[in-house]
Design a protein around this motif. Structure first.
Motif, PDB file in Angstrom:
ATOM      1  N   THR A  45      44.289  31.406  57.582  1.00 36.76           N
ATOM      2  CA  THR A  45      44.001  32.639  58.316  1.00 36.76           C
ATOM      3  C   THR A  45      45.234  33.218  59.002  1.00 36.76           C
ATOM      4  N   LEU A  46      46.388  32.607  58.778  1.00 33.63           N
ATOM      5  CA  LEU A  46      47.583  33.087  59.457  1.00 33.63           C
ATOM      6  C   LEU A  46      47.989  34.500  59.014  1.00 33.63           C
ATOM      7  N   PRO A  47      48.055  34.799  57.705  1.00 30.88           N
ATOM      8  CA  PRO A  47      48.368  36.177  57.314  1.00 30.88           C
ATOM      9  C   PRO A  47      47.163  37.099  57.516  1.00 30.88           C
ATOM     10  N   ARG A  48      47.423  38.344  57.758  1.00 30.90           N
ATOM     11  CA  ARG A  48      46.369  39.353  57.987  1.00 30.90           C
ATOM     12  C   ARG A  48      45.376  39.410  56.834  1.00 30.90           C
ATOM     13  N   PHE A  49      45.876  39.403  55.602  1.00 27.89           N
ATOM     14  CA  PHE A  49      45.007  39.477  54.428  1.00 27.89           C
ATOM     15  C   PHE A  49      44.882  38.140  53.708  1.00 27.89           C
ATOM     16  N   GLY A  50      45.299  37.076  54.361  1.00 26.25           N
ATOM     17  CA  GLY A  50      45.154  35.752  53.785  1.00 26.25           C
ATOM     18  C   GLY A  50      46.167  35.450  52.685  1.00 26.25           C
ATOM     19  N   TRP A  51      45.815  34.487  51.857  1.00 28.00           N
ATOM     20  CA  TRP A  51      46.649  34.036  50.745  1.00 28.00           C
ATOM     21  C   TRP A  51      45.991  34.473  49.440  1.00 28.00           C
ATOM     22  N   ILE A  52      46.744  35.119  48.568  1.00 26.75           N
ATOM     23  CA  ILE A  52      46.206  35.597  47.292  1.00 26.75           C
ATOM     24  C   ILE A  52      46.933  34.893  46.154  1.00 26.75           C
ATOM     25  N   ASN A  53      46.165  34.264  45.273  1.00 20.09           N
ATOM     26  CA  ASN A  53      46.719  33.444  44.192  1.00 20.09           C
ATOM     27  C   ASN A  53      46.617  34.168  42.849  1.00 20.09           C
ATOM     28  N   LEU A  54      47.700  34.057  42.061  1.00 23.29           N
ATOM     29  CA  LEU A  54      47.662  34.481  40.664  1.00 23.29           C
ATOM     30  C   LEU A  54      47.507  33.222  39.821  1.00 23.29           C
ATOM     31  N   LEU A 105      40.797  32.759  33.172  1.00 27.36           N
ATOM     32  CA  LEU A 105      39.718  33.649  33.597  1.00 27.36           C
ATOM     33  C   LEU A 105      38.747  32.812  34.422  1.00 27.36           C
ATOM     34  N   LEU A 106      39.016  32.707  35.704  1.00 29.54           N
ATOM     35  CA  LEU A 106      38.184  31.887  36.577  1.00 29.54           C
ATOM     36  C   LEU A 106      36.728  32.358  36.510  1.00 29.54           C
ATOM     37  N   PRO A 107      35.784  31.358  36.568  1.00 31.57           N
ATOM     38  CA  PRO A 107      35.971  29.944  36.946  1.00 31.57           C
ATOM     39  C   PRO A 107      36.371  29.013  35.800  1.00 31.57           C
ATOM     40  N   ALA A 108      36.756  29.557  34.656  1.00 32.17           N
ATOM     41  CA  ALA A 108      37.221  28.692  33.569  1.00 32.17           C
ATOM     42  C   ALA A 108      38.599  28.131  33.906  1.00 32.17           C
ATOM     43  N   TRP A 109      38.772  26.854  33.641  1.00 30.33           N
ATOM     44  CA  TRP A 109      40.052  26.156  33.754  1.00 30.33           C
ATOM     45  C   TRP A 109      40.666  26.247  35.148  1.00 30.33           C
ATOM     46  N   ARG A 110      39.883  25.826  36.126  1.00 24.86           N
ATOM     47  CA  ARG A 110      40.445  25.614  37.461  1.00 24.86           C
ATOM     48  C   ARG A 110      41.375  24.405  37.405  1.00 24.86           C
ATOM     49  N   GLU A 116      39.511  26.873  50.924  1.00 19.41           N
ATOM     50  CA  GLU A 116      39.822  25.447  51.077  1.00 19.41           C
ATOM     51  C   GLU A 116      39.610  24.647  49.798  1.00 19.41           C
ATOM     52  N   GLY A 117      38.999  25.238  48.775  1.00 18.08           N
ATOM     53  CA  GLY A 117      38.767  24.532  47.520  1.00 18.08           C
ATOM     54  C   GLY A 117      39.909  24.722  46.533  1.00 18.08           C
ATOM     55  N   LEU A 118      39.787  24.085  45.367  1.00 20.24           N
ATOM     56  CA  LEU A 118      40.785  24.197  44.310  1.00 20.24           C
ATOM     57  C   LEU A 118      40.384  25.328  43.368  1.00 20.24           C
ATOM     58  N   ASP A 119      41.027  26.473  43.522  1.00 18.94           N
ATOM     59  CA  ASP A 119      40.779  27.651  42.681  1.00 18.94           C
ATOM     60  C   ASP A 119      39.322  28.109  42.757  1.00 18.94           C
ATOM     61  N   THR A 120      38.730  27.984  43.929  1.00 17.58           N
ATOM     62  CA  THR A 120      37.310  28.307  44.095  1.00 17.58           C
ATOM     63  C   THR A 120      37.065  29.640  44.802  1.00 17.58           C
ATOM     64  N   GLY A 121      38.111  30.306  45.287  1.00 15.53           N
ATOM     65  CA  GLY A 121      37.946  31.497  46.101  1.00 15.53           C
ATOM     66  C   GLY A 121      37.452  32.706  45.329  1.00 15.53           C
ATOM     67  N   PRO A 122      36.975  33.722  46.053  1.00 23.08           N
ATOM     68  CA  PRO A 122      36.447  34.936  45.423  1.00 23.08           C
ATOM     69  C   PRO A 122      37.544  35.719  44.704  1.00 23.08           C
ATOM     70  N   VAL A 123      37.156  36.389  43.626  1.00 26.48           N
ATOM     71  CA  VAL A 123      38.085  37.026  42.699  1.00 26.48           C
ATOM     72  C   VAL A 123      38.304  38.501  43.023  1.00 26.48           C
ATOM     73  N   PHE A 124      39.569  38.925  42.978  1.00 23.68           N
ATOM     74  CA  PHE A 124      39.920  40.337  43.138  1.00 23.68           C
ATOM     75  C   PHE A 124      39.974  41.063  41.790  1.00 23.68           C
ATOM     76  N   GLY A 125      40.620  40.457  40.804  1.00 24.09           N
ATOM     77  CA  GLY A 125      40.779  41.142  39.528  1.00 24.09           C
ATOM     78  C   GLY A 125      41.183  40.201  38.424  1.00 24.09           C
ATOM     79  N   VAL A 126      41.013  40.656  37.179  1.00 24.08           N
ATOM     80  CA  VAL A 126      41.386  39.853  36.020  1.00 24.08           C
ATOM     81  C   VAL A 126      42.084  40.731  34.992  1.00 24.08           C
ATOM     82  N   VAL A 127      42.870  40.097  34.138  1.00 26.88           N
ATOM     83  CA  VAL A 127      43.444  40.732  32.962  1.00 26.88           C
ATOM     84  C   VAL A 127      43.263  39.752  31.816  1.00 26.88           C
TER      85      VAL A 127
END
Length: 298
Positions: free
Chosen positions: A78-87, A91-96, A121-132
């Motif tokens: 929660t330290l950054p204003r918009f949190g941490w965003i992972n690339l 195509l999640l949830p496939a191959w976490r 807090e999980g391993l690649d479990t967070g909500p998704v913004f976008g996919v390609v």
């Protein structure tokens, strides 16, 4: 890729020693950041005491993460204003997990892609913004596929950061019925079992090319195998048996026959399979090992 976002710092691993002279060198990320005049924070992991203090001083709006390979401590999320965003390159949830690209190739996926998501807090479990999405070609290796995904994924990440900072983008929860996992690859995972069907072996080899490399054993020596060709013919013999001629090397699998391309013996340069077989004087009836052994053997 250019964007309106300012990169105030980069976090990467400490300098490491490599090569015969064990010369210490910064990571590729650190080298590029230095060239661009961007501050570099070098930490072995995000649990080091100085991390929180440094990030608090920087006061970032968001922290973008690519191929970090470990969980972010909950107290930093929660330290950054918009949190941490992972690339992430699937195509999640496939191959976490740590190796999504090799697993997609090894298990015969026709389509993969990249996903941006909010780290929790999980391993690649967070909500998704976008996919390609990206089609997996029949001759793709992990190296070639990742090269394409790194370009399309970078565009996706920049678009995600713009959408989040502008307030137009909200993440959506991942589906729970299509989860698969891609754990860290071990040397044992890369050992070829020639009793397997030819297609399974061919995919395994492409999945682990160039790194960490699919391998087999010949006369006690480890041999790294490059991409192979599946032949329509089925030759008599036992799995792993080598049929070497002046211009080609074939290996019998659990189904069809495979033609080897390039190989690399331990401590040697990569070479054509026919050159390797000629140098080793491979005889009729000799074979690669089909017994799964410890990665420390040989």
């Amino acid at each position: 890729m250019k964007s309106e976002h300012e990169v105030v710092a980069v976090i990467t691993r400490p300098d490491s020693s490599s090569g015969r002279g064990q010369i210490s060198a910064p990571s590729p990320v650190a080298q590029i950041a230095d060239e661009l005049g961007i501050r570099v924070l070098k930490h072995a992991n995000l649990r080091e005491p100085r991390i929180r203090e440094e990030l608090t001083q920087l006061n970032p709006d968001v922290i973008a993460v690519v191929a970090y390979g470990a969980l972010v401590p909950s107290e930093l999320l929660t330290l950054p204003r918009f949190g941490w965003i992972n690339l992430h390159f699937s195509l999640l949830p496939a191959w976490r997990g740590a190796a999504p690209v090799p697993y997609a190739i090894r298990f015969g996926d026709e389509i993969t892609g990249a996903t941006t998501f909010q780290i929790d807090e999980g391993l690649d479990t967070g909500p998704v913004f976008g996919v390609v999405t990206e089609t997996i070609k029949l001759d793709d290796t992990s190296t070639s596929l990742l090269a394409r995904l790194s370009v399309s994924g970078a565009r996706l990440l920049v678009q995600t950061l713009s959408g989040v900072s502008g307030g137009q983008l909200r993440p959506e929860l991942q589906r729970l019925d299509e989860i698969s996992h891609a754990p860290k690859i071990t040397a044992d995972d890369c050992q070829i079992d020639w009793r397997q069907p030819a297609l399974a072996i061919e995919r395994q080899i492409r999945a682990f090319t160039i790194e960490p490399g699919a391998w087999t054993s010949y006369a006690g020596d480890r041999i790294q195998i490059g991409p192979v060709e599946i032949l329509p013919t089925i030759l008599d013999g036992k799995p792993g048996e080598i049929i070497a001629s002046k211009h080609e090397v074939m290996v019998i699998s659990g189904s069809q026959t495979l033609r080897l391309g390039r190989v690399k013996a331990a401590g040697k340069r990569e070479m054509l399979a026919a050159d390797w077989a000629r140098g080793r004087r491979v005889q009729l009836g000799e074979a690669f090992s089909v017994t799964k052994s410890s990665a420390n053997d040989g």
